[in-house]
Design a protein around this motif. Sequence first.
Motif, PDB file in Angstrom:
ATOM      1  N   SER A  40     -43.216 -18.152  -0.557  1.00 24.09           N
ATOM      2  CA  SER A  40     -42.476 -17.391  -1.571  1.00 24.09           C
ATOM      3  C   SER A  40     -41.472 -16.496  -0.856  1.00 24.09           C
ATOM      4  O   SER A  40     -41.551 -16.307   0.362  1.00 24.09           O
ATOM      5  CB  SER A  40     -43.447 -16.546  -2.402  1.00 24.09           C
ATOM      6  N   PHE A  42     -41.350 -13.375  -0.942  1.00 26.15           N
ATOM      7  CA  PHE A  42     -42.084 -12.260  -0.370  1.00 26.15           C
ATOM      8  C   PHE A  42     -42.781 -12.648   0.936  1.00 26.15           C
ATOM      9  O   PHE A  42     -42.853 -11.861   1.886  1.00 26.15           O
ATOM     10  CB  PHE A  42     -43.126 -11.758  -1.389  1.00 26.15           C
ATOM     11  N   GLN A  65     -47.799 -18.863  -9.365  1.00 30.12           N
ATOM     12  CA  GLN A  65     -49.256 -19.037  -9.345  1.00 30.12           C
ATOM     13  C   GLN A  65     -49.712 -20.052 -10.407  1.00 30.12           C
ATOM     14  O   GLN A  65     -49.113 -20.142 -11.486  1.00 30.12           O
ATOM     15  CB  GLN A  65     -49.950 -17.694  -9.583  1.00 30.12           C
ATOM     16  N   HIS A  66     -50.740 -20.812 -10.092  1.00 25.20           N
ATOM     17  CA  HIS A  66     -51.337 -21.850 -10.950  1.00 25.20           C
ATOM     18  C   HIS A  66     -50.441 -23.088 -11.083  1.00 25.20           C
ATOM     19  O   HIS A  66     -50.686 -23.963 -11.916  1.00 25.20           O
ATOM     20  CB  HIS A  66     -51.748 -21.307 -12.332  1.00 25.20           C
ATOM     21  N   GLY A  93     -52.810 -18.899  -1.782  1.00 25.76           N
ATOM     22  CA  GLY A  93     -53.191 -20.162  -2.412  1.00 25.76           C
ATOM     23  C   GLY A  93     -52.088 -20.754  -3.277  1.00 25.76           C
ATOM     24  O   GLY A  93     -52.041 -21.975  -3.476  1.00 25.76           O
ATOM     25  N   SER A  94     -51.183 -19.921  -3.788  1.00 26.99           N
ATOM     26  CA  SER A  94     -50.106 -20.457  -4.636  1.00 26.99           C
ATOM     27  C   SER A  94     -49.132 -21.319  -3.830  1.00 26.99           C
ATOM     28  O   SER A  94     -48.657 -22.345  -4.332  1.00 26.99           O
ATOM     29  CB  SER A  94     -49.343 -19.314  -5.310  1.00 26.99           C
ATOM     30  N   THR A 116     -53.984 -15.416   2.776  1.00 25.87           N
ATOM     31  CA  THR A 116     -54.997 -14.743   1.952  1.00 25.87           C
ATOM     32  C   THR A 116     -56.328 -15.455   2.238  1.00 25.87           C
ATOM     33  O   THR A 116     -56.382 -16.340   3.099  1.00 25.87           O
ATOM     34  CB  THR A 116     -54.687 -14.846   0.433  1.00 25.87           C
ATOM     35  N   SER A 120     -57.611 -22.554  -0.318  1.00 24.55           N
ATOM     36  CA  SER A 120     -57.098 -23.857  -0.765  1.00 24.55           C
ATOM     37  C   SER A 120     -56.776 -24.782   0.412  1.00 24.55           C
ATOM     38  O   SER A 120     -56.861 -26.007   0.296  1.00 24.55           O
ATOM     39  CB  SER A 120     -55.844 -23.620  -1.624  1.00 24.55           C
ATOM     40  N   VAL A 125     -58.729 -30.299  -3.259  1.00 21.99           N
ATOM     41  CA  VAL A 125     -58.603 -30.028  -4.699  1.00 21.99           C
ATOM     42  C   VAL A 125     -57.164 -29.593  -4.991  1.00 21.99           C
ATOM     43  O   VAL A 125     -56.627 -28.725  -4.311  1.00 21.99           O
ATOM     44  CB  VAL A 125     -59.563 -28.892  -5.123  1.00 21.99           C
ATOM     45  N   THR A 154     -52.410 -11.645   8.161  1.00 20.66           N
ATOM     46  CA  THR A 154     -53.113 -11.083   6.997  1.00 20.66           C
ATOM     47  C   THR A 154     -53.167  -9.546   7.052  1.00 20.66           C
ATOM     48  O   THR A 154     -53.656  -8.921   6.116  1.00 20.66           O
ATOM     49  CB  THR A 154     -54.566 -11.613   6.895  1.00 20.66           C
ATOM     50  N   SER A 156     -50.987  -7.400   6.626  1.00 17.46           N
ATOM     51  CA  SER A 156     -50.186  -6.745   5.582  1.00 17.46           C
ATOM     52  C   SER A 156     -50.780  -6.923   4.188  1.00 17.46           C
ATOM     53  O   SER A 156     -50.264  -6.351   3.221  1.00 17.46           O
ATOM     54  CB  SER A 156     -48.779  -7.345   5.588  1.00 17.46           C
ATOM     55  N   PRO A 158     -52.533  -6.059   1.156  1.00 20.03           N
ATOM     56  CA  PRO A 158     -53.057  -4.757   0.723  1.00 20.03           C
ATOM     57  C   PRO A 158     -54.564  -4.816   0.498  1.00 20.03           C
ATOM     58  O   PRO A 158     -55.108  -5.887   0.197  1.00 20.03           O
ATOM     59  CB  PRO A 158     -52.324  -4.503  -0.601  1.00 20.03           C
ATOM     60  N   ASN A 168     -62.973 -13.882  -4.053  1.00 17.96           N
ATOM     61  CA  ASN A 168     -62.713 -15.265  -4.487  1.00 17.96           C
ATOM     62  C   ASN A 168     -63.418 -16.212  -3.504  1.00 17.96           C
ATOM     63  O   ASN A 168     -64.099 -17.164  -3.901  1.00 17.96           O
ATOM     64  CB  ASN A 168     -61.191 -15.501  -4.509  1.00 17.96           C
TER      65      ASN A 168
HETATM   66  N1  NAI Z   1     -57.117 -25.933  -4.748  1.00 15.87           N
HETATM   67  C1  NAI Z   1     -57.973 -25.091  -4.235  1.00 15.87           C
HETATM   68  O1  NAI Z   1     -58.929 -25.481  -3.568  1.00 15.87           O
HETATM   69  C2  NAI Z   1     -57.781 -23.646  -4.461  1.00 15.87           C
HETATM   70  C3  NAI Z   1     -56.679 -23.238  -5.133  1.00 15.87           C
HETATM   71  N2  NAI Z   1     -56.448 -21.914  -5.338  1.00 15.87           N
HETATM   72  C4  NAI Z   1     -55.236 -21.549  -6.082  1.00 15.87           C
HETATM   73  O2  NAI Z   1     -54.516 -20.577  -5.325  1.00 15.87           O
HETATM   74  C5  NAI Z   1     -53.872 -19.656  -6.211  1.00 15.87           C
HETATM   75  C6  NAI Z   1     -54.272 -18.235  -5.892  1.00 15.87           C
HETATM   76  O3  NAI Z   1     -54.106 -17.958  -4.521  1.00 15.87           O
HETATM   77  P1  NAI Z   1     -54.150 -16.446  -4.016  1.00 15.87           P
HETATM   78  O4  NAI Z   1     -54.078 -16.511  -2.544  1.00 15.87           O
HETATM   79  O5  NAI Z   1     -55.250 -15.734  -4.640  1.00 15.87           O
HETATM   80  O6  NAI Z   1     -52.859 -15.805  -4.651  1.00 15.87           O
HETATM   81  P2  NAI Z   1     -51.295 -15.975  -4.327  1.00 15.87           P
HETATM   82  O7  NAI Z   1     -51.023 -17.064  -3.397  1.00 15.87           O
HETATM   83  O8  NAI Z   1     -50.633 -16.038  -5.665  1.00 15.87           O
HETATM   84  O9  NAI Z   1     -50.975 -14.610  -3.599  1.00 15.87           O
HETATM   85  C7  NAI Z   1     -51.201 -13.382  -4.262  1.00 15.87           C
HETATM   86  C8  NAI Z   1     -50.148 -12.361  -3.830  1.00 15.87           C
HETATM   87  O10 NAI Z   1     -50.373 -12.021  -2.480  1.00 15.87           O
HETATM   88  C9  NAI Z   1     -49.152 -12.029  -1.755  1.00 15.87           C
HETATM   89  N3  NAI Z   1     -49.484 -12.252  -0.353  1.00 15.87           N
HETATM   90  C10 NAI Z   1     -49.962 -13.385   0.200  1.00 15.87           C
HETATM   91  N4  NAI Z   1     -50.211 -13.191   1.507  1.00 15.87           N
HETATM   92  C11 NAI Z   1     -49.891 -11.911   1.783  1.00 15.87           C
HETATM   93  C12 NAI Z   1     -49.955 -11.104   2.960  1.00 15.87           C
HETATM   94  N5  NAI Z   1     -50.433 -11.576   4.110  1.00 15.87           N
HETATM   95  N6  NAI Z   1     -49.533  -9.818   2.877  1.00 15.87           N
HETATM   96  C13 NAI Z   1     -49.100  -9.303   1.699  1.00 15.87           C
HETATM   97  N7  NAI Z   1     -49.041 -10.018   0.542  1.00 15.87           N
HETATM   98  C14 NAI Z   1     -49.432 -11.302   0.595  1.00 15.87           C
HETATM   99  C15 NAI Z   1     -48.385 -13.141  -2.423  1.00 15.87           C
HETATM  100  O11 NAI Z   1     -47.019 -13.056  -2.167  1.00 15.87           O
HETATM  101  C16 NAI Z   1     -48.717 -12.898  -3.886  1.00 15.87           C
HETATM  102  O12 NAI Z   1     -47.895 -11.911  -4.426  1.00 15.87           O
HETATM  103  C17 NAI Z   1     -54.281 -20.066  -7.611  1.00 15.87           C
HETATM  104  O13 NAI Z   1     -53.276 -20.838  -8.214  1.00 15.87           O
HETATM  105  C18 NAI Z   1     -55.540 -20.888  -7.375  1.00 15.87           C
HETATM  106  O14 NAI Z   1     -55.782 -21.802  -8.406  1.00 15.87           O
HETATM  107  C19 NAI Z   1     -57.307 -20.956  -4.864  1.00 15.87           C
HETATM  108  C20 NAI Z   1     -58.430 -21.316  -4.197  1.00 15.87           C
HETATM  109  C21 NAI Z   1     -58.774 -22.695  -3.925  1.00 15.87           C
END
Ligand code: NAI
Length: 389
Positions: A40, A42, A65-66, A93-94, A116, A120, A125, A154, A156, A158, A168
């Motif tokens: 992204s 960001f 996301q999603h 994960g996005s 994060t 994923s 999956v 990681t 940074s 928060p 999670n």
């Molecule tokens: N297919 C799979 O096996 C899996 C899929 N997922 C999918 O992943 C998505 C969620 O992933 P998440 O990581 O929870 O959220 P995300 O990827 O949306 O990140 C959440 C926020 O954290 C920020 N961010 C990421 N790394 C950062 C860092 N090092 N420092 C500061 N900010 C940072 C991102 O820019 C975003 O604003 C969902 O769509 C979920 O369904 C999640 C787990 C398993």
Amino acid sequence: MKFEHITLGQRVLFGAGRAAEHVAREAARLGARNIMCITSEFERPFAETALSLADVALWHTDVVQHVPAETAERARTAASDAGIDLIVCVGGGSTTGLAKAVALTTGIPIVAVPTTYAGSEATNVWGLTENATKTTGVDDRVLPVAVVYDAELTLSLPVSLSVASGLNALAHCVDSLWAPRADPINQALAAEGIRALADGLPRIVADPSDLAGRETALYGAYLAAVSFASAGSGLHHKICHVLGGTFNLPHAETHATVLPYVLAFNGPAAPGAAARIAGALRAGLASAGPANAPAQEPGTEPAEEALALLNSLRRTLGAPTALRDHGFTEADIPEAVERILKAVPPSNPAEATAENIGGLLRSALAGTEPTTGSAVLVGAGTGFNGGTK
Ligand SMILES: NC(=O)C1=CN([C@@H]2O[C@H](COP(=O)(O)OP(=O)(O)OC[C@H]3O[C@@H](n4cnc5c(N)ncnc54)[C@H](O)[C@@H]3O)[C@@H](O)[C@H]2O)C=CC1
Ligand SMILES: O=C(O)/C=C\C(=O)CC(=O)O
């Protein structure tokens, strides 16, 4: 003992400050000529660090996301127009989810650099959202060929996101213990994942710049994802999948909020799994620091002990507590219950009904601290004891 276990094949390169070297090494090993970086806006600075020793042909930052279907379509078109032969995704994960959506239809390999604890990167999956419905599937083409873990990326993250994302990961482990394909191997990985996360996360909250704490949490997140990919989605993931896909609740925060309610619901019907969760949480909390581990009460039921330890970890972390804080409302409950009931795995240790799943969601909406004695939450057992089935 009788079970069938599949181990997914991918290379894991772990090392703080070594992302650039590891990504370049993997790109060379794969003979990549045209790399697409998915990240992204960001997360782009992390991606520039991770790809500083590789040539990037295409930067793609349209990440949501999603994974809405139209976002996936735009990324697929961009990849084929540019003749991409390797995707490197850097971020949460996005970003990994979008890379997987491209790999699903094109077969382009992925090198994942997670920032994060979502996990994923270590699963086969995929997920896509269309018409307010999130569809997931399993396909080995989406499993990244390599994962590059660099805890410096990681630092940074928060504290609030670290906690939500770490929980999670913890949810992957807990749900794996009673998921449809739970077996002794993925249960062992899940238990070690719980221990590592219960050790690493309190250290991150105490000091977000603690690199060793961050590494421990990343290690736990990897084990969590491997156990989840192997064991499959249990009740917890089915609930969160509906809440994220249909009601657009934020992924990590939703998992973090719902987990204790699912443990309260399933734990009494799965004493073997509950004992394992309790043992792993106790060991992790003890190594995070003596102040984090509550005293063990003799004669406590495993489910009660596991829940008390999880509640204690959540208090230490300042975890999110109520779904209403993430946009869920009382009016959403009937539709959510209907969708969840259609998805409950037959392997679930407690029997799910409209009444008890509605009760679970109502408690999670309000943020009432769950207890194993709650009449609404405790499901009737289906005879599963949390061991090999
Ligand atoms: N297919 C799979 O096996 C899996 C899929 N997922 C999918 O992943 C998505 C969620 O992933 P998440 O990581 O929870 O959220 P995300 O990827 O949306 O990140 C959440 C926020 O954290 C920020 N961010 C990421 N790394 C950062 C860092 N090092 N420092 C500061 N900010 C940072 C991102 O820019 C975003 O604003 C969902 O769509 C979920 O369904 C999640 C787990 C398993
Ligand atoms: O719910 C999870 O944490 C695990 C899997 C997914 O999120 C799958 C997906 O929707 O991308």
